[in-house]
Design a protein around this motif. Sequence first.
Motif, mmCIF file in Angstrom:
data_model
loop_
_atom_site.group_PDB
_atom_site.id
_atom_site.type_symbol
_atom_site.label_atom_id
_atom_site.label_comp_id
_atom_site.label_asym_id
_atom_site.label_seq_id
_atom_site.Cartn_x
_atom_site.Cartn_y
_atom_site.Cartn_z
ATOM 1 N N GLY A 188 0.671 -1.199 -0.003
ATOM 2 C CA GLY A 188 -0.003 0.116 0.111
ATOM 3 C C GLY A 188 0.909 1.215 -0.057
ATOM 4 N N MET A 189 1.886 1.260 0.675
ATOM 5 C CA MET A 189 2.890 2.387 0.798
ATOM 6 C C MET A 189 3.542 2.678 -0.582
ATOM 7 S SD MET A 189 4.633 2.060 4.534
ATOM 8 C CE MET A 189 6.200 2.444 3.979
ATOM 9 N N GLY A 190 3.911 1.570 -1.062
ATOM 10 C CA GLY A 190 4.411 1.746 -2.378
ATOM 11 C C GLY A 190 3.557 2.210 -3.324
ATOM 12 N N TYR A 191 2.165 1.776 -3.497
ATOM 13 C CA TYR A 191 1.098 2.199 -4.688
ATOM 14 C C TYR A 191 0.929 3.550 -4.067
ATOM 15 C CZ TYR A 191 -3.065 2.336 -6.984
ATOM 16 O OH TYR A 191 -3.989 2.668 -8.103
ATOM 17 N N GLY A 192 1.025 3.990 -2.857
ATOM 18 C CA GLY A 192 0.743 5.373 -2.396
ATOM 19 C C GLY A 192 1.910 6.433 -3.241
ATOM 20 N N LEU A 193 2.988 6.034 -2.779
ATOM 21 C CA LEU A 193 4.147 6.652 -3.427
ATOM 22 C C LEU A 193 4.076 6.682 -4.924
ATOM 23 C CD1 LEU A 193 6.984 5.549 -1.087
ATOM 24 C CD2 LEU A 193 6.047 7.720 -1.262
ATOM 25 N N MET A 194 3.876 5.783 -5.725
ATOM 26 C CA MET A 194 3.823 5.680 -7.037
ATOM 27 C C MET A 194 2.767 6.701 -7.575
ATOM 28 S SD MET A 194 2.752 2.602 -9.541
ATOM 29 C CE MET A 194 1.054 2.803 -9.094
ATOM 30 N N LEU A 195 1.765 6.803 -6.718
ATOM 31 C CA LEU A 195 0.681 7.843 -7.173
ATOM 32 C C LEU A 195 0.895 9.052 -6.904
ATOM 33 C CD1 LEU A 195 -2.876 5.835 -6.333
ATOM 34 C CD2 LEU A 195 -1.764 5.883 -8.664
ATOM 35 N N LEU A 196 1.638 9.352 -5.808
ATOM 36 C CA LEU A 196 2.120 10.644 -5.350
ATOM 37 C C LEU A 196 3.063 11.254 -6.331
ATOM 38 C CD1 LEU A 196 1.630 12.852 -3.045
ATOM 39 C CD2 LEU A 196 3.574 11.443 -1.801
ATOM 40 N N THR A 197 4.105 10.520 -6.727
ATOM 41 C CA THR A 197 5.167 10.992 -7.532
ATOM 42 C C THR A 197 5.036 10.851 -9.113
ATOM 43 O OG1 THR A 197 6.133 8.576 -7.408
ATOM 44 C CG2 THR A 197 6.778 10.449 -5.614
ATOM 45 N N GLU A 198 3.899 10.654 -9.448
ATOM 46 C CA GLU A 198 3.550 10.262 -10.911
ATOM 47 C C GLU A 198 3.590 11.805 -11.630
ATOM 48 O OE1 GLU A 198 0.456 8.112 -13.790
ATOM 49 O OE2 GLU A 198 -0.183 8.757 -11.896
ATOM 50 N N PRO A 199 4.517 11.890 -12.583
ATOM 51 C CA PRO A 199 4.569 13.228 -13.185
ATOM 52 C C PRO A 199 3.434 13.406 -14.141
ATOM 53 C CG PRO A 199 6.012 11.649 -14.396
ATOM 54 C CD PRO A 199 5.435 10.957 -13.191
ATOM 55 N N SER A 200 3.094 14.520 -14.200
ATOM 56 C CA SER A 200 1.858 15.014 -15.274
ATOM 57 C C SER A 200 2.224 15.030 -16.670
ATOM 58 C CB SER A 200 1.214 16.532 -14.698
ATOM 59 O OG SER A 200 2.364 17.418 -15.013
ATOM 60 N N ALA A 201 1.282 15.248 -17.444
ATOM 61 C CA ALA A 201 1.331 15.182 -18.827
ATOM 62 C C ALA A 201 2.283 16.173 -19.138
ATOM 63 C CB ALA A 201 0.254 15.011 -19.450
ATOM 64 N N GLU A 202 1.952 17.336 -18.673
ATOM 65 C CA GLU A 202 2.593 18.764 -18.978
ATOM 66 C C GLU A 202 4.179 18.669 -18.673
ATOM 67 O OE1 GLU A 202 2.999 22.717 -16.703
ATOM 68 O OE2 GLU A 202 0.969 22.421 -17.452
ATOM 69 N N LYS A 203 4.641 17.918 -17.502
ATOM 70 C CA LYS A 203 5.937 17.672 -17.060
ATOM 71 C C LYS A 203 6.504 16.776 -17.922
ATOM 72 C CE LYS A 203 8.793 17.129 -13.161
ATOM 73 N NZ LYS A 203 8.934 16.917 -11.737
ATOM 74 N N ILE A 204 5.916 15.819 -18.575
ATOM 75 C CA ILE A 204 6.592 14.993 -19.395
ATOM 76 C C ILE A 204 6.644 15.553 -21.050
ATOM 77 C CG2 ILE A 204 6.166 12.709 -20.756
ATOM 78 C CD1 ILE A 204 4.537 11.537 -18.360
ATOM 79 N N GLU A 205 5.972 16.255 -21.167
ATOM 80 C CA GLU A 205 6.091 17.016 -22.564
ATOM 81 C C GLU A 205 7.361 18.189 -22.291
ATOM 82 O OE1 GLU A 205 4.932 16.786 -25.367
ATOM 83 O OE2 GLU A 205 3.888 15.116 -24.589
ATOM 84 N N ARG A 206 7.515 18.870 -21.307
ATOM 85 C CA ARG A 206 8.480 19.566 -20.989
ATOM 86 C C ARG A 206 10.008 18.798 -21.037
ATOM 87 N NH1 ARG A 206 8.203 22.514 -15.634
ATOM 88 N NH2 ARG A 206 6.373 21.254 -15.449
ATOM 89 N N ILE A 207 9.887 17.695 -20.505
ATOM 90 C CA ILE A 207 11.044 16.847 -20.445
ATOM 91 C C ILE A 207 11.457 16.496 -21.934
ATOM 92 C CG2 ILE A 207 12.032 14.692 -19.615
ATOM 93 C CD1 ILE A 207 10.571 14.951 -17.049
ATOM 94 N N ARG A 208 10.504 15.887 -22.686
ATOM 95 C CA ARG A 208 10.644 15.610 -24.213
ATOM 96 C C ARG A 208 11.256 16.990 -24.808
ATOM 97 N NH1 ARG A 208 5.400 12.000 -25.217
ATOM 98 N NH2 ARG A 208 6.137 10.079 -23.814
ATOM 99 N N ALA A 209 10.495 18.193 -24.719
ATOM 100 C CA ALA A 209 10.914 19.343 -25.384
ATOM 101 C C ALA A 209 12.484 19.587 -25.209
ATOM 102 C CB ALA A 209 9.964 20.434 -25.221
ATOM 103 N N SER A 210 12.766 19.525 -23.944
ATOM 104 C CA SER A 210 14.328 19.815 -23.606
ATOM 105 C C SER A 210 15.384 18.964 -24.052
ATOM 106 C CB SER A 210 14.340 19.738 -22.151
ATOM 107 O OG SER A 210 14.482 18.553 -21.349
ATOM 108 N N GLY A 211 14.831 17.699 -24.513
ATOM 109 C CA GLY A 211 16.235 16.606 -24.725
ATOM 110 C C GLY A 211 15.884 16.551 -26.490
#
Length: 82
Positions: A18-41
Motif C-alpha cells: 500500500g505504501m509503494g502504491y501510494g508513493l507511485m501515485l504521489l510521484t507520478e509526473p503530469s502530462a505537462e511535465k513529461i512534455e517539457r522533458i521531451r522538449a528539452s531533450g
Amino acid sequence: MYSNPYVKSVLWLIGFGGMGYGLMLLTEPSAEKIERIRASGSPTQLTVDEKKKALFMEKLKAAATSSTPIYRPAPAADKKDS
C-alpha cells in the motif's frame, strides 16, 4: 492471532504494498511535465559527444541485424569507390 508469522507476513505485505502504491501515485509526473522533458531533450541540441554516441548505437543496431561481424571490413562493392 498476531503472533502467527503468516498473519504478520500478510500484514507487512499489505502495508508495504500500500505504501509503494501510494508513493507511485504521489510521484507520478503530469502530462505537462513529461512534455517539457521531451522538449528539452530534442535531438537538434546534441553535443559532439552525444552525436558520436548516437552514431555508435546506430552502428551497433545495424551489426545486430546483419550476419556479418562489426569488426569485418566492408564488402568489395564499397572498396570500388576509393
